[in-house]
Scaffold this motif. Structure first.
Motif, mmCIF file in Angstrom:
data_model
loop_
_atom_site.group_PDB
_atom_site.id
_atom_site.type_symbol
_atom_site.label_atom_id
_atom_site.label_comp_id
_atom_site.label_asym_id
_atom_site.label_seq_id
_atom_site.Cartn_x
_atom_site.Cartn_y
_atom_site.Cartn_z
ATOM 1 N N HIS A 117 0.843 -1.200 0.000
ATOM 2 C CA HIS A 117 0.000 0.000 0.000
ATOM 3 C C HIS A 117 0.879 1.250 0.000
ATOM 4 N N TRP A 118 0.516 2.228 -0.835
ATOM 5 C CA TRP A 118 1.352 3.414 -0.981
ATOM 6 C C TRP A 118 1.572 4.139 0.347
ATOM 7 N N ASN A 119 0.579 4.074 1.236
ATOM 8 C CA ASN A 119 0.698 4.801 2.484
ATOM 9 C C ASN A 119 1.713 4.165 3.435
ATOM 10 N N GLU A 120 2.038 2.899 3.205
ATOM 11 C CA GLU A 120 2.990 2.191 4.057
ATOM 12 C C GLU A 120 4.339 2.006 3.381
ATOM 13 N N ALA A 121 4.467 2.479 2.145
ATOM 14 C CA ALA A 121 5.662 2.165 1.349
ATOM 15 C C ALA A 121 6.956 2.678 1.976
ATOM 16 N N ALA A 122 6.963 3.917 2.458
ATOM 17 C CA ALA A 122 8.198 4.491 2.999
ATOM 18 C C ALA A 122 8.677 3.717 4.222
ATOM 19 N N VAL A 151 -18.695 -8.617 -10.786
ATOM 20 C CA VAL A 151 -18.967 -7.218 -11.119
ATOM 21 C C VAL A 151 -17.795 -6.312 -10.735
ATOM 22 N N VAL A 152 -16.614 -6.654 -11.252
ATOM 23 C CA VAL A 152 -15.435 -5.801 -11.116
ATOM 24 C C VAL A 152 -14.774 -5.698 -12.486
ATOM 25 N N PRO A 153 -13.974 -4.662 -12.736
ATOM 26 C CA PRO A 153 -13.287 -4.572 -14.022
ATOM 27 C C PRO A 153 -12.248 -5.686 -14.154
ATOM 28 N N PRO A 154 -12.092 -6.268 -15.345
ATOM 29 C CA PRO A 154 -11.110 -7.340 -15.530
ATOM 30 C C PRO A 154 -9.679 -6.870 -15.322
ATOM 31 N N TRP A 155 -9.408 -5.599 -15.522
ATOM 32 C CA TRP A 155 -8.130 -4.993 -15.151
ATOM 33 C C TRP A 155 -8.336 -3.496 -15.020
ATOM 34 N N ARG A 156 -7.445 -2.847 -14.299
ATOM 35 C CA ARG A 156 -7.532 -1.406 -14.114
ATOM 36 C C ARG A 156 -6.295 -0.752 -14.693
ATOM 37 N N ASP A 157 -6.511 0.395 -15.318
ATOM 38 C CA ASP A 157 -5.391 1.149 -15.872
ATOM 39 C C ASP A 157 -4.613 1.818 -14.759
ATOM 40 N N GLY A 158 -3.326 1.996 -15.023
ATOM 41 C CA GLY A 158 -2.507 2.798 -14.132
ATOM 42 C C GLY A 158 -2.097 2.069 -12.871
ATOM 43 N N GLY A 159 -1.497 2.799 -11.965
ATOM 44 C CA GLY A 159 -1.005 2.221 -10.724
ATOM 45 C C GLY A 159 -1.555 2.953 -9.524
ATOM 46 N N GLN A 160 -0.811 2.941 -8.425
ATOM 47 C CA GLN A 160 -1.299 3.548 -7.196
ATOM 48 C C GLN A 160 -1.274 5.065 -7.222
ATOM 49 N N ALA A 161 -0.575 5.636 -8.203
ATOM 50 C CA ALA A 161 -0.470 7.093 -8.245
ATOM 51 C C ALA A 161 -1.839 7.761 -8.279
ATOM 52 N N GLN A 162 -2.792 7.093 -8.935
ATOM 53 C CA GLN A 162 -4.118 7.691 -9.071
ATOM 54 C C GLN A 162 -4.893 7.708 -7.749
ATOM 55 N N PHE A 163 -4.412 6.968 -6.734
ATOM 56 C CA PHE A 163 -5.135 6.889 -5.464
ATOM 57 C C PHE A 163 -4.456 7.649 -4.328
ATOM 58 N N ILE A 164 -3.257 8.153 -4.584
ATOM 59 C CA ILE A 164 -2.527 8.857 -3.529
ATOM 60 C C ILE A 164 -3.204 10.186 -3.219
ATOM 61 N N GLU A 165 -3.360 10.475 -1.933
ATOM 62 C CA GLU A 165 -4.009 11.723 -1.530
ATOM 63 C C GLU A 165 -3.172 12.919 -1.960
ATOM 64 N N ARG A 166 -3.837 13.955 -2.459
ATOM 65 C CA ARG A 166 -3.152 15.181 -2.848
ATOM 66 C C ARG A 166 -3.645 16.316 -1.960
ATOM 67 N N PRO A 167 -2.761 17.235 -1.589
ATOM 68 C CA PRO A 167 -3.164 18.316 -0.683
ATOM 69 C C PRO A 167 -4.308 19.150 -1.235
ATOM 70 N N VAL A 168 -4.282 19.459 -2.541
ATOM 71 C CA VAL A 168 -5.325 20.283 -3.144
ATOM 72 C C VAL A 168 -5.914 19.527 -4.330
ATOM 73 N N PRO A 169 -7.049 18.846 -4.160
ATOM 74 C CA PRO A 169 -7.650 18.111 -5.265
ATOM 75 C C PRO A 169 -8.021 19.051 -6.401
ATOM 76 N N GLU A 170 -7.859 18.572 -7.636
ATOM 77 C CA GLU A 170 -8.198 19.376 -8.793
ATOM 78 C C GLU A 170 -9.545 18.946 -9.353
ATOM 79 N N PRO A 171 -10.356 19.900 -9.838
ATOM 80 C CA PRO A 171 -11.626 19.537 -10.469
ATOM 81 C C PRO A 171 -11.361 18.987 -11.872
ATOM 82 N N TYR A 172 -11.551 17.661 -12.056
ATOM 83 C CA TYR A 172 -11.192 17.043 -13.319
ATOM 84 C C TYR A 172 -12.298 17.064 -14.372
#
Length: 338
Positions: free
Chosen positions: A133-138, A195-216
Motif C-alpha cells: 500500500h502506498w501509504n505504508e511504502a516508505a 462485477v469488477v473490471p477485468p483490469w484497471r489502468d494505471g497504478g497507485q499514483a491515481q489513489f494517492i491523496e493530494r493536498p489540493v484536489p483538482e476539479p477534473y
C-alpha cells in the motif's frame, strides 16, 4: 505456475490474528468464481489459522475456520491477507514462522496489501521486486531495504511470489493469477460474475491523496474511450488532446495523474491487451492481429508482446488459445494491467 487443464488448484488462505475481513474474502470470491468450459470449478479455496482456532478480525467480530496450518502443506497457492494494525512487522512470531515452514517448495505465495510484511520478514523477498500500500511504502522500505519496492504499481508478479497494493488491488492480483493460469476468457468471466473490471489502468499514483484536489470534470476519460475504439490506427498525442479538449501538455499531465502513466505507455498497454485477446479468441494470422491491435507489423507486435510478458505471439497463442498445446508463459511483473 500454469495450472494444467482439468486439475483442481488448491488455494490456502492464512488468516492471522487481526485479519482484515475484506481482503480475507477476496481469494475465495475471485478463485471461487472461476469455472472451466464445462462449468467445472478450477480452484478449491480453504482458509486456515495457525492453530485452527478462531481469530479476531480487524473489525468487531471473530472468524471460525475448519483448518489449521497443516493445510499450508497441501497448497498449490498460499495467500496472506493483511492483519493487525496493517503495519509492517520486523520479525516473524515463532508460530507464524513454523506455519510458513510447512509450505512445500515451489508453492506459489501471494500477499494482499500489508500482508507482504510476512513475506518480507520471512526473507522471501530479499533482492526481489514487490509492492505494498502506498501509504505504508516508505516505512516498509526503511524496514526492508533489500527488497526492490515499487510503490507505484497495483501488483507485482515475480513468478512464484506475488504481492499487491491495498485492498482492491488484491482483486486485481487474483484476477491476474486466474488470467495467467487459464487465460483472459476465464478471467473476464470471473470479473463479470463478481462485477469488477477485468483490469484497471494505471497504478497507485491515481489513489494517492493530494493536498489540493483538482476539479477534473471528465478529464481524459472521453479521449481514452475514443482511443479504445480506434486502436487499429495510428493515434497521436495532438489527436488525443483534441478529443479531451485540452493541450498536449495538459493531456500528458492529466494522464499521469488519472491513470498513473503517460499516454504513449497507456496506448501501448491497451494494444498489447487487445492483441492478447485476439490471439486467445481468434484464428487470425499474427500479421492481422498486429494490424487490428495497431502495431502495424508482426515484428512490432512480437517486440511489444515480448517486452510485456516475455513470449512471442505464437508461444502465447499455443498457451491460451483453445487449441493450444499448453506451453508455459513465463511470469512477469505487472503494474495496473496484466
Amino acid at each position: 505456475m500454469t495450472v494444467p487443464p482439468g486439475s483442481l488448484h488448491r488455494v490456502v488462505v492464512l488468516a492471522l490474528d487481526g485479519t482484515v475481513p475484506f481482503e480475507l474474502g477476496i481469494p475465495g470470491r475471485i478463485f471461487g468464481a472461476a469455472y472451466g468450459p464445462d462449468d467445472e470449478p478450477l480452484y478449491e479455496v480453504v482458509t486456515c489459522t495457525v492453530d485452527g482456532r478462531p481469530v479476531r478480525t480487524h473489525a468487531d467480530f471473530s472468524i471460525v475456520v475448519d483448518h489449521d496450518a497443516t493445510a499450508l502443506a497441501t497448497a498449490d497457492t498460499v495467500v496472506i491477507p493483511p492483519f493487525g494494525a496493517c503495519q509492517p512487522i520486523d520479525r516473524l512470531p515463532e508460530e507464524i514462522a513454523a506455519a510458513l515452514a510447512l509450505i512445500r517448495p515451489g508453492t506459489r505465495i501471494m500477499s494482499i496489501c500489508t500482508g507482504v510484511s510476512v513475506l518480507a520478514a520471512a526473507g522471501l523477498l530479499d533482492g526481489r521486486p514487490a509492492t505494498t500500500h502506498w501509504n505504508e511504502a516508505a516505512e516498509f522500505q526503511r524496514r526492508f531495504p533489500r527488497i526492490r519496492l515499487d510503490p507505484d504499481v497495483l501488483f507485482v508478479d515475480d513468478g512464484d511470489v506475488l504481492t499487491s497494493a491495498g485492498a482492491a488491488a488484491g482483486t486485481d492480483l487474483c484476477l491476474h493469477v486466474v488470467r495467467r493460469d487459464h487465460g483472459s476468457e476465464v478471467a473476464n468471466r470471473v470479473a463479470r460474475r463478481v462485477v469488477v473490471p477485468p483490469w484497471r489502468d494505471g497504478g497507485q499514483a491515481q489513489f494517492i491523496e493530494r493536498p489540493v484536489p483538482e476539479p477534473y470534470d471528465e478529464g481524459t476519460a472521453p479521449a481514452r474511450a475514443w482511443a479504445l475504439e480506434h486502436l487499429d490506427r495510428p493515434i497521436t498525442l495532438p489527436e488525443l488532446a483534441a478529443r479531451a479538449g485540452m493541450s498536449v501538455r495538459t493531456l500528458t499531465r492529466r494522464f499521469q495523474e488519472e491513470v498513473g502513466m503517460s499516454p504513449g505507455r497507456w496506448l501501448s498497454r491497451q494494444r498489447v491487451e487487445l492483441a492478447r485477446h485476439l490471439l486467445e479468441t481468434t484464428d487470425l494470422p499474427v500479421d492481422q492481429v498486429a494490424h487490428r491491435a495497431g502495431f502495424g507489423t508482426a515484428v512490432s507486435l512480437r517486440q511489444h508482446l515480448h517486452a510485456a510478458i516475455g513470449v512471442s505471439p505464437m508461444a502465447y497463442r499455443r498457451t491460451f488459445h483453445p487449441q493450444g498445446d499448453g506451453e508455459t508463459v513465463p511470469a512477469h511483473a505487472a503494474g495496473g494491467a496484466s
